[in-house]
Design a protein around this motif. Structure first.
Motif, PDB file in Angstrom:
ATOM      1  N   UNK A  79     -31.864   2.120  37.315  1.00 12.65           N
ATOM      2  CA  UNK A  79     -32.262   2.954  38.458  1.00 12.65           C
ATOM      3  C   UNK A  79     -33.164   4.096  37.997  1.00 12.65           C
ATOM      4  N   UNK A  80     -33.815   3.924  36.853  1.00 11.06           N
ATOM      5  CA  UNK A  80     -34.755   4.964  36.438  1.00 11.06           C
ATOM      6  C   UNK A  80     -36.027   4.856  37.293  1.00 11.06           C
ATOM      7  N   UNK A  84     -36.765   2.504  40.400  1.00 13.51           N
ATOM      8  CA  UNK A  84     -36.434   3.152  41.678  1.00 13.51           C
ATOM      9  C   UNK A  84     -37.629   3.112  42.631  1.00 13.51           C
ATOM     10  N   UNK A  85     -38.831   3.260  42.088  1.00 14.99           N
ATOM     11  CA  UNK A  85     -40.032   3.289  42.931  1.00 14.99           C
ATOM     12  C   UNK A  85     -40.222   1.991  43.707  1.00 14.99           C
ATOM     13  N   UNK A  89     -32.527   1.104  44.060  1.00 13.26           N
ATOM     14  CA  UNK A  89     -31.325   1.570  44.764  1.00 13.26           C
ATOM     15  C   UNK A  89     -30.853   0.516  45.763  1.00 13.26           C
ATOM     16  N   UNK A  92     -29.122  -2.167  43.832  1.00 11.74           N
ATOM     17  CA  UNK A  92     -27.780  -1.721  43.452  1.00 11.74           C
ATOM     18  C   UNK A  92     -26.822  -1.830  44.640  1.00 11.74           C
ATOM     19  N   UNK A 116     -25.012   1.400  37.385  1.00 17.32           N
ATOM     20  CA  UNK A 116     -26.425   1.713  37.205  1.00 17.32           C
ATOM     21  C   UNK A 116     -26.641   2.026  35.730  1.00 17.32           C
ATOM     22  N   UNK A 118     -29.620   3.559  32.629  1.00 18.42           N
ATOM     23  CA  UNK A 118     -30.896   4.223  32.397  1.00 18.42           C
ATOM     24  C   UNK A 118     -31.932   3.219  31.900  1.00 18.42           C
TER      25      UNK A 118
ATOM     26  N   UNK B 323     -38.169  13.316  42.350  1.00 15.96           N
ATOM     27  CA  UNK B 323     -38.582  12.853  41.021  1.00 15.96           C
ATOM     28  C   UNK B 323     -37.961  13.751  39.958  1.00 15.96           C
ATOM     29  N   UNK B 326     -34.298  12.894  39.409  1.00 11.75           N
ATOM     30  CA  UNK B 326     -34.039  11.648  38.671  1.00 11.75           C
ATOM     31  C   UNK B 326     -34.374  11.801  37.182  1.00 11.75           C
ATOM     32  N   UNK B 327     -35.469  12.540  36.916  1.00  6.07           N
ATOM     33  CA  UNK B 327     -35.850  12.746  35.513  1.00  6.07           C
ATOM     34  C   UNK B 327     -34.850  13.679  34.827  1.00  6.07           C
ATOM     35  N   UNK B 329     -31.751  14.181  35.626  1.00  2.00           N
ATOM     36  CA  UNK B 329     -30.481  13.457  35.438  1.00  2.00           C
ATOM     37  C   UNK B 329     -30.538  12.535  34.227  1.00  2.00           C
ATOM     38  N   UNK B 330     -31.706  11.952  34.017  1.00  2.00           N
ATOM     39  CA  UNK B 330     -31.868  11.082  32.849  1.00  2.00           C
ATOM     40  C   UNK B 330     -31.638  11.868  31.560  1.00  2.00           C
ATOM     41  N   UNK B 419     -39.161   6.685  48.130  1.00  2.61           N
ATOM     42  CA  UNK B 419     -38.356   5.670  47.419  1.00  2.61           C
ATOM     43  C   UNK B 419     -37.407   6.276  46.382  1.00  2.61           C
ATOM     44  N   UNK B 420     -37.579   7.559  46.077  1.00  2.00           N
ATOM     45  CA  UNK B 420     -36.700   8.180  45.078  1.00  2.00           C
ATOM     46  C   UNK B 420     -35.509   8.892  45.726  1.00  2.00           C
ATOM     47  N   UNK B 422     -31.987   9.650  47.059  1.00  2.00           N
ATOM     48  CA  UNK B 422     -30.602   9.238  46.792  1.00  2.00           C
ATOM     49  C   UNK B 422     -30.462   8.063  45.829  1.00  2.00           C
ATOM     50  N   UNK B 423     -31.189   8.097  44.749  1.00  2.00           N
ATOM     51  CA  UNK B 423     -31.050   7.034  43.750  1.00  2.00           C
ATOM     52  C   UNK B 423     -29.869   7.387  42.852  1.00  2.00           C
ATOM     53  N   UNK B 424     -28.988   6.436  42.671  1.00  2.00           N
ATOM     54  CA  UNK B 424     -27.785   6.702  41.886  1.00  2.00           C
ATOM     55  C   UNK B 424     -28.092   6.599  40.384  1.00  2.00           C
ATOM     56  N   UNK B 425     -27.908   7.703  39.686  1.00  2.00           N
ATOM     57  CA  UNK B 425     -28.163   7.738  38.245  1.00  2.00           C
ATOM     58  C   UNK B 425     -26.854   7.590  37.476  1.00  2.00           C
ATOM     59  N   UNK B 426     -26.917   7.012  36.292  1.00  2.00           N
ATOM     60  CA  UNK B 426     -25.690   6.817  35.507  1.00  2.00           C
ATOM     61  C   UNK B 426     -24.929   8.111  35.216  1.00  2.00           C
TER      62      UNK B 426
END
Lengths: 155, 440
Positions: A79-80, A84-85, A89, A92, A116, A118, B323, B326-327, B329-330, B419-420, B422-426
């Motif tokens: 989901x990086x 994601x683009x 999501x 998932x 999910x 990275x 964005x 998400x970055x 969170x990574x 598109x970014x 509510x993307x679920x990050x680890x």
């Protein structure tokens, strides 16, 4: 048939020092036990000639090592950003629906863990889903049912 | 625009097979290198002006020249190849190992000759089952080829999931069987690397470029590209482009050509909003900043970098706060925890960005975000936290109005149309470092 202990001795011989065999030995132990249970960590420590505490301390750093039980199959959805683009999501969520679990959980029958993950290094072939550590590329939500069926069928 | 050096021949033949690779002259550069003294091979690399393709851009020949001679240091020399490619946006080493494994292995053997090493360790990220299997099969084919291996042992070592192990000293710690946390530098690996011995750490693409350089000669290779960025680069293009993929280009090719000619432009008739030029760690470019050469100096003039050559295009639906989340969170997930500014700072960055996105942030929190970024910069052992801070600060810098809008309107102007969203990050799933509940 070689035992785990013997296989680890072979691993150790590849390196200038036994310590370098720690990650491969943990990987092997996890493959045998399903996850790094205390028994698995003890076997690993015995074969390496170190302590279970050392093995656990190392294992707990790495994302691919599991210190708690996981499903027989592992489904990991990247989901990086690049995935994601193009809709990771939604992929998932399609797995959540199909498997009846939330991300991070294992199905009740212990068959499949969904999580999910990275960036898997397949950004140009998004969305990447790693199924039992083999990449599926260009995965769309509509592909999910088939992937789950394959897993269930092969189980 | 495309120009094949590293990936030469792979379009027409299955170069994973030894016979196919030998049929196009494979392993001839190795024979040529071995007929020369080690120093002559280093000189050839110096002449090529090749700089490291992992992202730091250090001159490869100079790195090799740092290795002490056996009479200066009696310890064995090691070559460690960094195949821990994990930078969001980069997938070039994946393709190089999968499609030209023998050229890569030939590069390992030439490099080993140049730095007088007989032991090579290829550290492949644990998730790369595909490249691992291709490399293992390629090495199996070489098992009886003493003429090629020349007494050098090559071990493919698999990581276990940790972005930080792409940092060379963290990689060495991990290869020594420890938690992958960076070391203080100096000493640099060339002096005290693997098991305190002189060690060259090179990226996959760097190593795979060595055979063509030896074959054509350093001076000839240096005719490709532009000043300070000689030769070619395998560029990973992803995100909102019609034809994502890896493309080998001559350095200095315009970024616009990468997105529109190679990538085919933005799909669905949408407009380009921004481009991440060299992987998630680099300063973002606005759509009106892409008439720039894809090379070290041109990008430096815009305060950004080629990094690990991961070009990510974002269309006009994308929210820059999302964005940022998400970055951030990574990096929060991947911080090794050794340095407090990175471990805590990335978490704070995420928290503030989440408040911004939710419309809960007050004006001073936007300044606080930049302040937190500033307090990470230059205060850690390795670049992980710093790159998170620099990247996110660049989103604020280049799209300040959009961040301000989140504060002023008390909501995200894009919401779920981005598109970014509510993307679920680890990091939300994290089970490895449980946070203790602090009693009130």
């Amino acid at each position: 048939v070689s035992t785990y202990y013997d296989e680890v001795q072979e691993l150790k011989a590849q390196y200038p020092d036994w310590r370098s065999a720690t990650l491969p030995a943990l990987r092997l132990a996890q493959e045998r036990h399903g996850y790094l249970s205390s028994e698995a960590l003890r076997d690993c420590a015995d074969a390496l000639g170190t302590t279970p505490a050392f093995c656990e301390a190392v294992a707990s750093f790495y994302d691919m090592f599991h210190l708690a039980p996981v499903g027989r199959h592992m489904v990991e959805v990247c989901t990086n950003v690049s995935c994601a683009l193009v809709g990771a999501q939604q992929v998932l969520e399609a797995f959540e629906q199909e498997l009846g679990v939330r991300a991070g959980e294992t199905t009740e029958d212990g068959e499949v863990t969904l999580r999910p993950i990275e960036c898997l290094g397949g950004c140009g072939w998004a969305t990447i889903v790693s199924v039992d550590h083999h990449y599926r590329t260009h995965v769309q939500p509509e592909d999910v049912a088939r992937i789950v069926e394959e897993l269930r069928g092969g189980a | 625009v495309a120009h094949d050096v590293v990936l030469a021949g792979a379009a027409d033949r299955d170069l994973t097979k030894l016979a196919e690779y030998e049929a196009i002259g494979g392993y001839r550069a190795l024979a040529k290198a071995r007929s020369l003294p080690a120093q002559a091979v280093i000189d050839e690399l110096m002449a090529s002006e090749l700089r490291g393709r992992g992202g730091a851009f250090f001159p490869t020949g100079r790195k090799w020249a740092f290795i002490p001679k056996p009479d200066q240091n009696p310890n064995p020399h090691y070559l460690v190849v960094n195949a821990d490619e994990s930078e969001p946006g980069s997938f070039k080493d994946n393709e190089i190992m999968s499609r030209v494994p023998h050229r890569f292995i030939e590069g390992c053997l030439i490099t080993a000759h140049a730095v007088e090493s007989t032991r090579v360790f290829i550290y492949v990220r644990g998730e790369y089952t595909g490249p691992f299997e291709v490399l293992t099969a390629a090495l199996d084919e070489l098992r009886d080829r003493g003429d090629i291996l020349g007494g050098v042992s090559i071990v493919v070592h698999r990581g276990a999931g940790a972005y930080i192990c792409g940092e060379e000293t963290a990689l060495l710690e991990s290869l020594e069987g420890k938690r992958g946390q960076p070391r203080t530098k100096p000493p640099y690996p060339a002096i005290e690397g693997l098991y305190d011995s002189p060690t060259v750490v090179n990226n996959v693409e760097t190593v795979a470029t060595v055979p063509p350089i030896v074959e054509m000669g350093g001076a000839e290779y240096a005719k490709l590209g532009v000043a300070d960025s000689r030769g070619t680069r395998v560029v990973s293009i992803s995100g909102h482009v019609q034809r994502p993929g890896n493309y080998e280009i001559e350095n200095g090719t315009s970024m616009r050509a990468l997105i529109y000619d190679l990538g085919g432009g933005v799909p669905h008739g949408r407009d380009l909003k921004a481009v991440i030029p060299g992987g998630s760690s680099t300063v973002i470019l606005r759509y009106d900043e892409i008439d720039v050469g894809y090379d070290f100096n041109s990008l430096l003039a815009l305060n950004t970098a080629m990094g690990s050559a991961g070009v990510v295009a974002l269309d006009d639906r994308c929210c820059m706060v999302q964005l940022g989340i998400r970055i951030s969170e990574f990096y929060e997930h991947e911080s090794c925890g050794k340095c407090t500014p990175c471990r805590e700072g990335t978490r704070w960055m995420t928290q503030i960005l989440r408040r911004l996105e939710a419309g809960d942030a007050e004006q001073h929190e936007l300044d606080l975000l930049l302040d937190v970024c500033d307090r990470i910069n230059g205060k850690c052992l390795c670049p992980l936290g710093e790159t998170a801070a620099v990247a996110v600060a660049s989103y604020v810098d280049k799209f300040r109005g959009e961040f301000q809008q989140h504060v002023d309107e008390g909501r995200c102007p894009f919401g779920d149309s981005s598109p970014l969203h509510n993307v679920l990050a680890p990091v939300a799933m994290h089970t490895h470092s449980p946070v203790a509940e602090v009693p009130a």
